[in-house]
Write a protein that holds these residues in place. Structure first.
Motif, PDB file in Angstrom:
ATOM      1  N   ASN A  25      67.800  27.345   0.947  1.00  0.00           N
ATOM      2  CA  ASN A  25      67.250  26.178   0.246  1.00  0.00           C
ATOM      3  C   ASN A  25      65.748  26.281   0.014  1.00  0.00           C
ATOM      4  OD1 ASN A  25      66.456  25.898   2.877  1.00  0.00           O
ATOM      5  ND2 ASN A  25      67.146  23.785   3.111  1.00  0.00           N
ATOM      6  N   GLU A  26      65.079  27.272   0.600  1.00  0.00           N
ATOM      7  CA  GLU A  26      63.652  27.471   0.379  1.00  0.00           C
ATOM      8  C   GLU A  26      63.387  28.703  -0.475  1.00  0.00           C
ATOM      9  OE1 GLU A  26      61.551  27.564   4.060  1.00  0.00           O
ATOM     10  OE2 GLU A  26      62.428  25.685   4.798  1.00  0.00           O
ATOM     11  N   SER A  27      64.434  29.285  -0.998  1.00  0.00           N
ATOM     12  CA  SER A  27      64.300  30.505  -1.765  1.00  0.00           C
ATOM     13  C   SER A  27      64.834  30.272  -3.176  1.00  0.00           C
ATOM     14  CB  SER A  27      65.070  31.639  -1.070  1.00  0.00           C
ATOM     15  OG  SER A  27      64.942  32.839  -1.781  1.00  0.00           O
ATOM     16  N   ASN A  28      64.816  31.330  -3.957  1.00  0.00           N
ATOM     17  CA  ASN A  28      65.328  31.246  -5.321  1.00  0.00           C
ATOM     18  C   ASN A  28      66.115  32.520  -5.620  1.00  0.00           C
ATOM     19  OD1 ASN A  28      65.776  30.331  -7.933  1.00  0.00           O
ATOM     20  ND2 ASN A  28      63.919  31.308  -8.709  1.00  0.00           N
ATOM     21  N   PRO A  29      67.240  32.734  -4.917  1.00  0.00           N
ATOM     22  CA  PRO A  29      67.982  33.986  -5.100  1.00  0.00           C
ATOM     23  C   PRO A  29      68.649  34.061  -6.460  1.00  0.00           C
ATOM     24  CG  PRO A  29      69.231  32.482  -3.709  1.00  0.00           C
ATOM     25  CD  PRO A  29      67.883  31.835  -3.945  1.00  0.00           C
ATOM     26  N   THR A  30      68.800  35.262  -6.962  1.00  0.00           N
ATOM     27  CA  THR A  30      69.467  35.485  -8.239  1.00  0.00           C
ATOM     28  C   THR A  30      70.904  35.961  -8.036  1.00  0.00           C
ATOM     29  OG1 THR A  30      68.622  37.748  -8.298  1.00  0.00           O
ATOM     30  CG2 THR A  30      67.304  36.045  -9.381  1.00  0.00           C
ATOM     31  N   THR A  31      71.366  35.961  -6.789  1.00  0.00           N
ATOM     32  CA  THR A  31      72.725  36.379  -6.464  1.00  0.00           C
ATOM     33  C   THR A  31      73.376  35.322  -5.592  1.00  0.00           C
ATOM     34  OG1 THR A  31      72.148  37.505  -4.390  1.00  0.00           O
ATOM     35  CG2 THR A  31      71.949  38.790  -6.430  1.00  0.00           C
ATOM     36  N   GLY A  84      71.626  44.111 -11.164  1.00  0.00           N
ATOM     37  CA  GLY A  84      72.904  43.788 -11.790  1.00  0.00           C
ATOM     38  C   GLY A  84      73.524  44.915 -12.586  1.00  0.00           C
ATOM     39  N   GLU A  85      72.953  46.130 -12.551  1.00  0.00           N
ATOM     40  CA  GLU A  85      73.464  47.272 -13.303  1.00  0.00           C
ATOM     41  C   GLU A  85      73.899  48.372 -12.339  1.00  0.00           C
ATOM     42  OE1 GLU A  85      73.660  47.096 -16.617  1.00  0.00           O
ATOM     43  OE2 GLU A  85      72.690  45.119 -16.623  1.00  0.00           O
ATOM     44  N   TYR A  86      74.863  49.219 -12.795  1.00  0.00           N
ATOM     45  CA  TYR A  86      75.250  50.381 -12.000  1.00  0.00           C
ATOM     46  C   TYR A  86      75.640  51.526 -12.932  1.00  0.00           C
ATOM     47  CZ  TYR A  86      80.414  50.097 -12.455  1.00  0.00           C
ATOM     48  OH  TYR A  86      81.706  50.111 -12.910  1.00  0.00           O
ATOM     49  N   ASP A  87      75.950  52.682 -12.345  1.00  0.00           N
ATOM     50  CA  ASP A  87      76.166  53.885 -13.161  1.00  0.00           C
ATOM     51  C   ASP A  87      77.601  54.384 -13.096  1.00  0.00           C
ATOM     52  OD1 ASP A  87      76.196  54.792 -10.569  1.00  0.00           O
ATOM     53  OD2 ASP A  87      74.792  56.452 -10.884  1.00  0.00           O
ATOM     54  N   TYR A  88      78.555  53.508 -12.743  1.00  0.00           N
ATOM     55  CA  TYR A  88      79.977  53.837 -12.712  1.00  0.00           C
ATOM     56  C   TYR A  88      80.330  54.811 -11.592  1.00  0.00           C
ATOM     57  CZ  TYR A  88      80.091  51.578 -17.274  1.00  0.00           C
ATOM     58  OH  TYR A  88      79.961  50.667 -18.298  1.00  0.00           O
ATOM     59  N   THR A  89      79.447  54.991 -10.626  1.00  0.00           N
ATOM     60  CA  THR A  89      79.745  55.880  -9.511  1.00  0.00           C
ATOM     61  C   THR A  89      79.959  55.080  -8.239  1.00  0.00           C
ATOM     62  OG1 THR A  89      77.480  56.201  -8.716  1.00  0.00           O
ATOM     63  CG2 THR A  89      78.216  57.600 -10.548  1.00  0.00           C
ATOM     64  N   TYR A  90      80.617  55.725  -7.272  1.00  0.00           N
ATOM     65  CA  TYR A  90      80.743  55.117  -5.952  1.00  0.00           C
ATOM     66  C   TYR A  90      80.429  56.188  -4.920  1.00  0.00           C
ATOM     67  CZ  TYR A  90      85.270  57.480  -5.303  1.00  0.00           C
ATOM     68  OH  TYR A  90      86.261  58.412  -5.168  1.00  0.00           O
ATOM     69  N   GLN A 133      71.069  32.755 -15.917  1.00  0.00           N
ATOM     70  CA  GLN A 133      72.474  33.149 -16.024  1.00  0.00           C
ATOM     71  C   GLN A 133      72.716  34.331 -15.084  1.00  0.00           C
ATOM     72  OE1 GLN A 133      74.772  31.448 -17.952  1.00  0.00           O
ATOM     73  NE2 GLN A 133      73.052  30.031 -18.228  1.00  0.00           N
ATOM     74  N   ARG A 134      73.514  34.096 -14.054  1.00  0.00           N
ATOM     75  CA  ARG A 134      73.743  35.158 -13.074  1.00  0.00           C
ATOM     76  C   ARG A 134      74.663  36.239 -13.623  1.00  0.00           C
ATOM     77  NH1 ARG A 134      74.093  32.473  -7.002  1.00  0.00           N
ATOM     78  NH2 ARG A 134      71.944  31.693  -6.982  1.00  0.00           N
ATOM     79  N   PRO A 136      77.609  39.285 -13.241  1.00  0.00           N
ATOM     80  CA  PRO A 136      78.877  39.363 -12.499  1.00  0.00           C
ATOM     81  C   PRO A 136      78.736  40.040 -11.146  1.00  0.00           C
ATOM     82  CG  PRO A 136      79.184  40.021 -14.786  1.00  0.00           C
ATOM     83  CD  PRO A 136      77.705  39.894 -14.572  1.00  0.00           C
ATOM     84  N   TYR A 137      77.863  41.054 -11.070  1.00  0.00           N
ATOM     85  CA  TYR A 137      77.616  41.771  -9.820  1.00  0.00           C
ATOM     86  C   TYR A 137      76.109  41.926  -9.647  1.00  0.00           C
ATOM     87  CZ  TYR A 137      82.545  43.019 -10.203  1.00  0.00           C
ATOM     88  OH  TYR A 137      83.916  42.969 -10.316  1.00  0.00           O
ATOM     89  N   GLY A 138      75.616  41.692  -8.432  1.00  0.00           N
ATOM     90  CA  GLY A 138      74.188  41.805  -8.178  1.00  0.00           C
ATOM     91  C   GLY A 138      73.401  40.769  -8.954  1.00  0.00           C
ATOM     92  N   GLY A 139      72.120  41.053  -9.189  1.00  0.00           N
ATOM     93  CA  GLY A 139      71.279  40.116  -9.911  1.00  0.00           C
ATOM     94  C   GLY A 139      69.895  40.678 -10.132  1.00  0.00           C
ATOM     95  N   LEU A 140      69.107  40.008 -10.972  1.00  0.00           N
ATOM     96  CA  LEU A 140      67.739  40.429 -11.254  1.00  0.00           C
ATOM     97  C   LEU A 140      66.899  40.424  -9.979  1.00  0.00           C
ATOM     98  CD1 LEU A 140      67.056  38.486 -14.561  1.00  0.00           C
ATOM     99  CD2 LEU A 140      67.385  40.946 -14.329  1.00  0.00           C
ATOM    100  N   GLY A 141      66.049  41.412  -9.834  1.00  0.00           N
ATOM    101  CA  GLY A 141      65.186  41.477  -8.662  1.00  0.00           C
ATOM    102  C   GLY A 141      65.947  41.658  -7.370  1.00  0.00           C
ATOM    103  N   ALA A 142      67.127  42.273  -7.438  1.00  0.00           N
ATOM    104  CA  ALA A 142      67.943  42.451  -6.239  1.00  0.00           C
ATOM    105  C   ALA A 142      68.631  43.810  -6.249  1.00  0.00           C
ATOM    106  CB  ALA A 142      68.991  41.342  -6.133  1.00  0.00           C
ATOM    107  N   ILE A 143      68.845  44.342  -5.062  1.00  0.00           N
ATOM    108  CA  ILE A 143      69.614  45.567  -4.850  1.00  0.00           C
ATOM    109  C   ILE A 143      70.850  45.172  -4.057  1.00  0.00           C
ATOM    110  CG2 ILE A 143      69.618  47.801  -3.677  1.00  0.00           C
ATOM    111  CD1 ILE A 143      66.481  47.711  -4.179  1.00  0.00           C
TER     112      ILE A 143
END
Length: 339
Positions: A25-31, A84-90, A133-134, A136-143
Motif C-alpha cells: 500500500n506504500e508502493s506502486n508496483p507494476t505487477t 514484461g518481455e521475454y525471448d521464448y526461452t526457458y 495497463q498491466r 500479461p506477464y511481468g511488468g514495466l520496471g520489473a524483472i
C-alpha cells in the motif's frame, strides 16, 4: 528476493544488488504480488511486500534464480521476463543450484542482447491520467521469473516466431512517473544459428511460483524511507534536512497574478551557507565559489543575481559486466513453442 524456497537476484559485476522491501500500500508496483503455490492444498502464499533494487543508467546486469524444491525427479522450467518481455526461452532447473541469465537471444539463436539499465524512452498519450495497463506477464520496471513443474521429454525441434529485442517504451502518464529506467539491450554478434529444441514440457499452465523484483532510481527509494548507503539526504532542500535546521528559512515567492497572503510583505534576508546536497533536477545551485563572497555576508535573494552562470553536468559511474559464454555453452537455452 526469497519466498518459500524460491529465490531471485540481480547481479552487477557478479555481486547481488541490495534489496529493499516496501509495503504494497506504500508502493506502486507494476505487477501482481509474488507468490508460491502449495501443491497439496492449491493455496498460494503471497508476499506482503514489494521488493526493489536501486539502479543506474548504463549498468549491465544478469539475473540469478533458483529453487530448493527442484530435483532430478521433480524438475522445473523457469521463464524470465524483463519489463514484461521475454525471448521464448526457458531454463531447466533440476537441482537447488542457481541458474543465471544475462541476455535475450534472437529467434535464430545467432545473436545475444545483453541486459543493461537505461533511461526510459517515453511516448505521449492523450490522457496522462489513464491508469497503467498491466502486461500479461511481468511488468514495466520489473524483472520476473515464472516457475513451472516440468517433465523430461525426448529432444524435440520447435519453432520460434520472428520477434525484435528492443527497449520497451513507457507511456508518459501519472501512473508511470516513477519508472525512470527500463532495460536496454547491447547486441553481440558472432554466434552461429542453432536448432531450437525442447527437452522439457510444462505440467500444467499454472506456475508453482512467481517472483517479481522491481527496479527504480535510488532517489525514488530514498524518498520512500529506504536507507540507501549512497543516499543520506533527500534530493531537495528543506528545513527538515539534517544539518540545515535553523540555517535555512522557508521563502514564499509572490507569483504574478496571485494576491499576496498578507497586506504587508517583508523581505527576508538570507545567509549563503555551504551544505552537502544531492544534485538532481530539483536542486538549483545559486552561487559560484569564484564569486569569493564572504560566508557571513547577508544578501537579499529576491534581488540577487549570481555574477557567473555555469551549466552543471552530472556524471555517473559506468560498470562493465564481464561476460562469459562458458556457462551458456554448457547449458544452452531451450525453446518452447508458444501455444
Amino acid at each position: 528476493m526469497r519466498l518459500d524456497g524460491f529465490q531471485l537476484e540481480v547481479l552487477v559485476n557478479g555481486q547481488p544488488l541490495e534489496e529493499y522491501n516496501l509495503p504494497i500500500n506504500e508502493s506502486n508496483p507494476t505487477t501482481d504480488s509474488s507468490y508460491v503455490l502449495d501443491e497439496s492444498t492449491r493455496q498460494k502464499t503471497y508476499s506482503d511486500d514489494v521488493t526493489y533494487i536501486a539502479v543506474k543508467p548504463e549498468m549491465k546486469y544478469s539475473i540469478r534464480f533458483s529453487s530448493s524444491r527442484a530435483s532430478m525427479w521433480s524438475p522445473l522450467m523457469a521463464y524470465v521476463y524483463v519489463d514484461g518481455e521475454y525471448d521464448y526461452t526457458y531454463r531447466e532447473i533440476s537441482n537447488s543450484s542457481p541458474r543465471e541469465k544475462d541476455c535475450f537471444w534472437n529467434n535464430t539463436l545467432s545473436k545475444k542482447y545483453f541486459f543493461k539499465f537505461e533511461i526510459s524512452q517515453l511516448y505521449e498519450i492523450d490522457n496522462p491520467e489513464i491508469p497503467l495497463q498491466r502486461k500479461p506477464y511481468g511488468g514495466l520496471g520489473a524483472i520476473s521469473v515464472y516457475f513451472y513443474k516440468a517433465r523430461v521429454i525426448p529432444q524435440t525441434p520447435v519453432y520460434i516466431p520472428n520477434f525484435s529485442v528492443n527497449q520497451v517504451k513507457v507511456a508518459e502518464a501519472k501512473s508511470t512517473c516513477g519508472i525512470k529506467f527500463t532495460t536496454a539491450f547491447e547486441e553481440a554478434e558472432g554466434f552461429s544459428n542453432r536448432q531450437a529444441v525442447a527437452t522439457m514440457e510444462r505440467q500444467g499452465d499454472e506456475p508453482v511460483a512467481v517472483l517479481h523484483l522491481h527496479y527504480r532510481p535510488a532517489t525514488w527509494l530514498s524518498i520512500r524511507g529506504c536507507n540507501l548507503p549512497e543516499i543520506d539526504q533527500p534530493n531537495h532542500l528543506s528545513p527538515s534536512v539534517p544539518g540545515l535546521l535553523g540555517d535555512v528559512k522557508p521563502y514564499s515567492f509572490n507569483i504574478k497574478g496571485e494576491e499576496p497572503q498578507s497586506p504587508t510583505v517583508v523581505k527576508t534576508k538570507y545567509k549563503i551557507i555551504r551544505a552537502a546536497v544531492i544534485h538532481s533536477d530539483n536542486v538549483i545551485e545559486v552561487t559560484d565559489e569564484s564569486e569569493n563572497r564572504n560566508n557571513n555576508e547577508v544578501i537579499d535573494l529576491e534581488n540577487y543575481t549570481p555574477k557567473n552562470k555555469r551549466t552543471y553536468t552530472k556524471e555517473v559511474d559506468v560498470i562493465e559486466l564481464l561476460d562469459s559464454d562458458e556457462e551458456e555453452e554448457e547449458n544452452p537455452s531451450k525453446i518452447l513453442r508458444i501455444e
